[in-house]
Write a protein that holds these residues in place. Sequence first.
Motif, PDB file in Angstrom:
ATOM      1  N   GLU A   1      -4.455 -16.424 -15.019  1.00 42.72           N
ATOM      2  CA  GLU A   1      -3.227 -16.965 -14.444  1.00 42.72           C
ATOM      3  C   GLU A   1      -1.997 -16.385 -15.128  1.00 42.72           C
ATOM      4  O   GLU A   1      -1.965 -16.223 -16.352  1.00 42.72           O
ATOM      5  N   GLY A   2      -0.991 -16.070 -14.353  1.00 45.54           N
ATOM      6  CA  GLY A   2       0.263 -15.570 -14.885  1.00 45.54           C
ATOM      7  C   GLY A   2       0.327 -14.062 -15.045  1.00 45.54           C
ATOM      8  O   GLY A   2       1.408 -13.495 -15.235  1.00 45.54           O
ATOM      9  N   GLN A   3      -0.823 -13.392 -14.930  1.00 45.09           N
ATOM     10  CA  GLN A   3      -0.839 -11.942 -15.073  1.00 45.09           C
ATOM     11  C   GLN A   3      -0.468 -11.265 -13.761  1.00 45.09           C
ATOM     12  O   GLN A   3      -0.586 -11.853 -12.680  1.00 45.09           O
ATOM     13  N   GLU A   4      -0.053 -10.012 -13.869  1.00 43.29           N
ATOM     14  CA  GLU A   4       0.144  -9.176 -12.687  1.00 43.29           C
ATOM     15  C   GLU A   4      -1.182  -8.473 -12.385  1.00 43.29           C
ATOM     16  O   GLU A   4      -1.849  -7.968 -13.289  1.00 43.29           O
ATOM     17  N   VAL A   5      -1.544  -8.467 -11.123  1.00 44.65           N
ATOM     18  CA  VAL A   5      -2.790  -7.829 -10.711  1.00 44.65           C
ATOM     19  C   VAL A   5      -2.486  -6.655  -9.789  1.00 44.65           C
ATOM     20  O   VAL A   5      -1.693  -6.788  -8.850  1.00 44.65           O
ATOM     21  N   ASN A   6      -3.096  -5.514 -10.084  1.00 43.62           N
ATOM     22  CA  ASN A   6      -2.943  -4.326  -9.248  1.00 43.62           C
ATOM     23  C   ASN A   6      -4.310  -3.917  -8.692  1.00 43.62           C
ATOM     24  O   ASN A   6      -5.225  -3.665  -9.458  1.00 43.62           O
ATOM     25  N   ILE A   7      -4.426  -3.865  -7.392  1.00 41.78           N
ATOM     26  CA  ILE A   7      -5.663  -3.453  -6.737  1.00 41.78           C
ATOM     27  C   ILE A   7      -5.389  -2.143  -6.016  1.00 41.78           C
ATOM     28  O   ILE A   7      -4.507  -2.060  -5.159  1.00 41.78           O
ATOM     29  N   THR A   8      -6.165  -1.125  -6.375  1.00 41.08           N
ATOM     30  CA  THR A   8      -5.945   0.196  -5.793  1.00 41.08           C
ATOM     31  C   THR A   8      -6.975   0.487  -4.714  1.00 41.08           C
ATOM     32  O   THR A   8      -8.143   0.139  -4.839  1.00 41.08           O
ATOM     33  N   CYS A   9      -6.519   1.134  -3.677  1.00 40.32           N
ATOM     34  CA  CYS A   9      -7.367   1.520  -2.553  1.00 40.32           C
ATOM     35  C   CYS A   9      -7.243   3.031  -2.342  1.00 40.32           C
ATOM     36  O   CYS A   9      -6.131   3.561  -2.333  1.00 40.32           O
ATOM     37  N   SER A  10      -8.363   3.702  -2.212  1.00 38.57           N
ATOM     38  CA  SER A  10      -8.359   5.140  -1.919  1.00 38.57           C
ATOM     39  C   SER A  10      -8.608   5.366  -0.435  1.00 38.57           C
ATOM     40  O   SER A  10      -9.499   4.743   0.149  1.00 38.57           O
ATOM     41  N   HIS A  11      -7.818   6.263   0.132  1.00 38.33           N
ATOM     42  CA  HIS A  11      -7.982   6.609   1.554  1.00 38.33           C
ATOM     43  C   HIS A  11      -7.636   8.082   1.711  1.00 38.33           C
ATOM     44  O   HIS A  11      -6.574   8.446   2.238  1.00 38.33           O
ATOM     45  N   ASN A  12      -8.549   8.927   1.250  1.00 35.81           N
ATOM     46  CA  ASN A  12      -8.303  10.368   1.182  1.00 35.81           C
ATOM     47  C   ASN A  12      -8.067  11.004   2.545  1.00 35.81           C
ATOM     48  O   ASN A  12      -7.404  12.034   2.639  1.00 35.81           O
ATOM     49  N   ASN A  13      -8.656  10.430   3.582  1.00 31.47           N
ATOM     50  CA  ASN A  13      -8.564  11.047   4.914  1.00 31.47           C
ATOM     51  C   ASN A  13      -7.544  10.352   5.815  1.00 31.47           C
ATOM     52  O   ASN A  13      -7.647  10.431   7.037  1.00 31.47           O
ATOM     53  N   ILE A  14      -6.565   9.728   5.206  1.00 28.76           N
ATOM     54  CA  ILE A  14      -5.563   9.023   6.007  1.00 28.76           C
ATOM     55  C   ILE A  14      -4.850   9.993   6.936  1.00 28.76           C
ATOM     56  O   ILE A  14      -4.514  11.120   6.556  1.00 28.76           O
ATOM     57  N   ALA A  15      -4.618   9.561   8.165  1.00 22.08           N
ATOM     58  CA  ALA A  15      -3.944  10.403   9.155  1.00 22.08           C
ATOM     59  C   ALA A  15      -2.432  10.231   9.053  1.00 22.08           C
ATOM     60  O   ALA A  15      -1.931   9.236   8.540  1.00 22.08           O
ATOM     61  N   THR A  16      -1.746  11.201   9.584  1.00 21.89           N
ATOM     62  CA  THR A  16      -0.285  11.238   9.478  1.00 21.89           C
ATOM     63  C   THR A  16       0.374   9.955   9.972  1.00 21.89           C
ATOM     64  O   THR A  16       1.330   9.460   9.374  1.00 21.89           O
ATOM     65  N   ASN A  17      -0.156   9.400  11.032  1.00 26.32           N
ATOM     66  CA  ASN A  17       0.491   8.236  11.633  1.00 26.32           C
ATOM     67  C   ASN A  17      -0.120   6.901  11.225  1.00 26.32           C
ATOM     68  O   ASN A  17       0.239   5.865  11.771  1.00 26.32           O
ATOM     69  N   ASP A  18      -1.061   6.916  10.274  1.00 23.01           N
ATOM     70  CA  ASP A  18      -1.712   5.665   9.872  1.00 23.01           C
ATOM     71  C   ASP A  18      -0.797   4.804   9.019  1.00 23.01           C
ATOM     72  O   ASP A  18      -0.118   5.298   8.105  1.00 23.01           O
ATOM     73  N   TYR A  19      -0.815   3.513   9.275  1.00 21.90           N
ATOM     74  CA  TYR A  19      -0.233   2.530   8.386  1.00 21.90           C
ATOM     75  C   TYR A  19      -1.259   2.145   7.321  1.00 21.90           C
ATOM     76  O   TYR A  19      -2.448   2.396   7.463  1.00 21.90           O
ATOM     77  N   ILE A  20      -0.790   1.522   6.256  1.00 20.18           N
ATOM     78  CA  ILE A  20      -1.658   0.924   5.243  1.00 20.18           C
ATOM     79  C   ILE A  20      -1.333  -0.566   5.202  1.00 20.18           C
ATOM     80  O   ILE A  20      -0.171  -0.948   5.054  1.00 20.18           O
ATOM     81  N   THR A  21      -2.346  -1.371   5.380  1.00 22.51           N
ATOM     82  CA  THR A  21      -2.149  -2.814   5.481  1.00 22.51           C
ATOM     83  C   THR A  21      -3.134  -3.518   4.559  1.00 22.51           C
ATOM     84  O   THR A  21      -4.270  -3.081   4.407  1.00 22.51           O
ATOM     85  N   TRP A  22      -2.701  -4.601   3.964  1.00 20.44           N
ATOM     86  CA  TRP A  22      -3.563  -5.409   3.104  1.00 20.44           C
ATOM     87  C   TRP A  22      -3.667  -6.822   3.666  1.00 20.44           C
ATOM     88  O   TRP A  22      -2.672  -7.399   4.113  1.00 20.44           O
ATOM     89  N   TYR A  23      -4.902  -7.340   3.583  1.00 22.14           N
ATOM     90  CA  TYR A  23      -5.180  -8.698   4.022  1.00 22.14           C
ATOM     91  C   TYR A  23      -5.846  -9.476   2.901  1.00 22.14           C
ATOM     92  O   TYR A  23      -6.519  -8.916   2.044  1.00 22.14           O
TER      93      TYR A  23
END
Lengths: 112, 114
Positions: free
Chosen positions: B14-36
């Motif tokens: 509790e109280g810490q900052e959390v960073n979650i990284t996602c790799s998407h090497n083949n992302i297309a030019t028009n792709d959005y990145i969304t988190w749920y």
Amino acid sequence: DVKVTQSSRYLVKRTGEKVFLECVQDMDHENMFWYRQDPGLGLRLIYFSYDVKMKEKGDIPEGYSVSREKKERFSLILESASTNQTSMYLCASSSGSGNEQFFGPGTRLTVL
Amino acid sequence: LAKTTQPISMDSYEGQEVNITCSHNNIATNDYITWYQQFPSQGPRFIIQGYKTKVTNEVASLFIPADRKSSTLSLPRVSLSDTAMYYCLVGGEEGSSNTGKLIFGQGTTLQVKP
């Protein structure tokens, strides 16, 4: 408040039965989606629809079909349920490409 | 279609900052990145979406480097109620009237401890 509802939270069916899962959204969204969620596999897209009577296959369409006769309703159909279709099924809707998807509460289907 | 890779699980306090990284090497030019975010027995809930650089809202920040091959969800000062599954999602064609196919990764289970 936006809402996506699914016809059942829990459903138990027998192998070979025809199963209908209904999803209704009240946001006038063009796009609707059906996913299944299994432990360790995340959410996988079954089918989606971007307009009434329009549908496109997702990653795992085999064994499923869909129907979208009205804008607010998207149905998932299992023509002949099998035990490997036991899963959590989630419906979602969105207003356009890349936009936020709103999810329903899910239907946990068990096929015996 | 761009696939995503995330850590299976993360622990925090509790109280810490959390960073979650996602790799998407083949992302297309028009792709959005969304988190749920998803709690048990509920459907996923939208947290944040971005295309490039940095996006911030009332619950999180999203950092996207110039090459867009990865993204980092940052949750400031987490609480016990942030314990949930977090999904990184790429797809959706900007400006298109048809939705692109969206691919959810396997998700990251975040456990926040007291």
